[in-house]
Design an enzyme around this catalytic site. Sequence first.
Site, mmCIF file in Angstrom:
data_model
loop_
_atom_site.group_PDB
_atom_site.id
_atom_site.type_symbol
_atom_site.label_atom_id
_atom_site.label_comp_id
_atom_site.label_asym_id
_atom_site.label_seq_id
_atom_site.Cartn_x
_atom_site.Cartn_y
_atom_site.Cartn_z
ATOM 1 N N CYS A 341 40.022 22.565 -74.196
ATOM 2 C CA CYS A 341 41.439 22.345 -73.876
ATOM 3 C C CYS A 341 41.865 22.718 -72.462
ATOM 4 O O CYS A 341 42.621 21.962 -71.839
ATOM 5 C CB CYS A 341 42.345 22.997 -74.894
ATOM 6 N N ARG A 370 29.614 28.915 -78.485
ATOM 7 C CA ARG A 370 30.343 30.077 -78.989
ATOM 8 C C ARG A 370 29.354 31.050 -79.598
ATOM 9 O O ARG A 370 28.416 30.638 -80.283
ATOM 10 C CB ARG A 370 31.340 29.639 -80.078
ATOM 11 N N GLN A 388 32.369 19.095 -80.026
ATOM 12 C CA GLN A 388 33.613 18.796 -80.726
ATOM 13 C C GLN A 388 34.010 17.358 -80.465
ATOM 14 O O GLN A 388 33.902 16.886 -79.334
ATOM 15 C CB GLN A 388 34.737 19.688 -80.198
ATOM 16 N N ASP A 390 36.859 16.091 -79.834
ATOM 17 C CA ASP A 390 38.100 16.741 -79.455
ATOM 18 C C ASP A 390 39.079 15.737 -78.876
ATOM 19 O O ASP A 390 38.665 14.775 -78.237
ATOM 20 C CB ASP A 390 37.733 17.762 -78.367
ATOM 21 N N HIS A 392 43.349 15.734 -77.205
ATOM 22 C CA HIS A 392 44.646 16.380 -77.032
ATOM 23 C C HIS A 392 45.699 15.317 -76.828
ATOM 24 O O HIS A 392 45.487 14.367 -76.078
ATOM 25 C CB HIS A 392 44.594 17.347 -75.854
ATOM 26 N N LYS A 472 49.719 23.441 -88.569
ATOM 27 C CA LYS A 472 48.578 22.535 -88.531
ATOM 28 C C LYS A 472 48.362 21.876 -89.874
ATOM 29 O O LYS A 472 48.869 22.332 -90.902
ATOM 30 C CB LYS A 472 47.321 23.297 -88.137
ATOM 31 N N HIS A 518 46.322 19.470 -80.669
ATOM 32 C CA HIS A 518 44.862 19.394 -80.647
ATOM 33 C C HIS A 518 44.439 18.721 -81.927
ATOM 34 O O HIS A 518 45.002 19.006 -82.977
ATOM 35 C CB HIS A 518 44.216 20.774 -80.668
#
Length: 653
Positions: A341, A370, A388, A390, A392, A472, A518
């Site tokens: 992000c 991670r 990911q 991912d 946004h 979420k 996200h």
Amino acid sequence: MCPWGSWFSCRRNVAQTPRPGKTGERGKQRKTGGNSFDAPPEITTLRPRCTRHSTARWKGLQSFRMNDDKVSALDRMRHSTAHVMAAAVSHLFEHVQLDIGPSTDDGFYYDFDLPHRLNTEDFARIEEEMARLVKANLPFERVEMSRAEAEQMLRERGQKFKLERLADIPAGETITFYRCGDFVDLCRGPHVESTGAIKAFKLTSVAGSYYRGKETNPMLQRLYGVAFLSEKELRVHLMQIEEAKKRDHRKLGRELELFTTEETVGPGLVLWHPKGARVRLLIEDFWRREHLKNGYELVYTPHIGRGHLWETSGHLSFYREGMYAPMKIDEEEYFVKPMNCPFHIKIYQAKKWSYRDLPLRWAELGTVYRYEKAGVLAGLFRVRGFTQDDAHIICTPDQIESEILRVMQFAKRMWSVFGFEDIKAYLATRPEKAVGEAARWEQATKSLEHALQTAGVPYEVDLGGGAFYGPKIDLKVRDAIGREWQVSTFQFDFNLPERFKLVYTGSDGQEHQPYMVHRALFGSIERFFGILVEHYAGAFPLWLAPEQVRLLPLTEKQHEFAQTLAQQLGAEDFRVTVDERNEKVGAKIRAAQLEKIPYMLILGPKEVEQGLVSVRHRSAGDQGVMTPAALMERLRAEGRPGGQPPPAKVQAT
RNA sequence: GCCGGCGUAGCUCAGUGGUAGAGCAGCGGUUUUGUAAACCGCUGGUCGGGGGUUCGACUCCCUCCGCCGGCUCCA
């Protein structure tokens, strides 16, 4: 701090869940863990069987407890079986300290502390003793006691955990014990009438478990078992476990040469072999095309970034234990990214944006790293480096509702292409500690709920279960053998726009803070791939199969014909190989079946002479002869993403 | 990270202190094959790494690494 925190946790819940075969009971633990004492089962009905990640913190649900009369006969029997097991252990071993023993989704467990280290070799003895108690048909007797009596009794018996559990019972609540033979346990009940009601059970595993689930507490020994109302159901359950084992993506991943991990590379780091990489490429190509079709732009961002960036984002103060140690470059600290992000935000900040430019939808297959504790790594489900899917979305307040709906429908379609039609949603609302204006929370939460209603996705509300930075939605899908997986997540973020001071110019000429969402559809490509392998049991549909067609010439006299055909198929972008080994066709077929190749073409003298192919499908079997053109037409129809395979004929694999 | 189990050939697995084995895979031959395994031969191992006990260790002990099942962590 990034938004992915809570996504992160969902992923963990899932990843932690038992391997197939030990389906789903663990979710119960947390729910019961905090209860006052030997707790009865709670809401199993909210979760289908085989839920693998229901550990979720559904706080709203947690506060809900079933009444005794709603405890199903099965749960009651399982709970009683736990008592019988505890009785058996108490008979067989010295100095047994009891904790709690609830029922689970498919059985029961009981936590003990005893000097003897329980291991699987003890199971037979324990089961034998349990069988004896069952055969004796001992009645379960409910005994009410005053607190003083209860305390005295537990103290006499030296049951220190039970004393603590007793102290948790609120004043005024009735204190009950259940007696069964010489075994007495502080317990709310209810139980079966007598041990004779216990029909079929089996001890399955032993594992450590912290008292009350707290890492700082002593670790108890937990015995797990399964129990059913009949031997037949138990057998069916054990067979399902076997089926799940056959689908284990770690096993299939090695057998089908999809991926490995390797000790010297490091745990939780995945090596994608050519066949696995091919499937991944097909998934990713599909993903990219769909995103472009759906109004997304694709971006790429680096793997590392300066410390300053991660300070601004808040990761270094709140998420550092999940990040790897910095590296020094030109006297400056850089960190490997745990999330994408901040980079997407920096792309946004590269210029000024007007409300006319919004919404922006930026997607990236971003590989992040991670730190995960060694004990939690599991195949592709829980790794240290993953990609990911991912994206946004940055938009104005009045765009959020349609944006969320759009994401929801996008997710539904994507999942359906991979054969997941059964989707459930969990809406997580504002927790006590939260950033962002209340009005924004409310608007965002409403928009999430409206989207769920409009899209017709069944959902439950997890009150207060949102991350501190925004509400979420998490989606769960059900796979081919009924297991649930937590997958997609859509999360509002009121935190990062604030930290990075994101703005756009409104129609009023003033600067406003945009909304930021996200979202990940698959979560992580690695984990999604693992789910797919288990969902398909390694037999990828035609469009994803690393090898789609294998040509099996009968003898070397057909090699030339096979090569010509292979070239024709290859020219049409089909993935084809020729098995030119010096083997009988039966052996070639067997090899292709074991490799789960969708189509086999048997080529003998007859086929060469007539210019035909004899088609065998891995599950539908012999399809007869056809022209190469007819075959290609069929392959094209079946080979579209989401394309339907031919009707399956039962075939041993 | 914690508790328990496990680690022998590419894979699946035998091997309880005295010269490391099998099947499959791989390689070389023979065979020219019709819808799930042809036949013969050969290669292949620091018994996860390190340390210790012992005349001698795959085997017993310690330690590290990895894997499996849980627990915990998961702003």
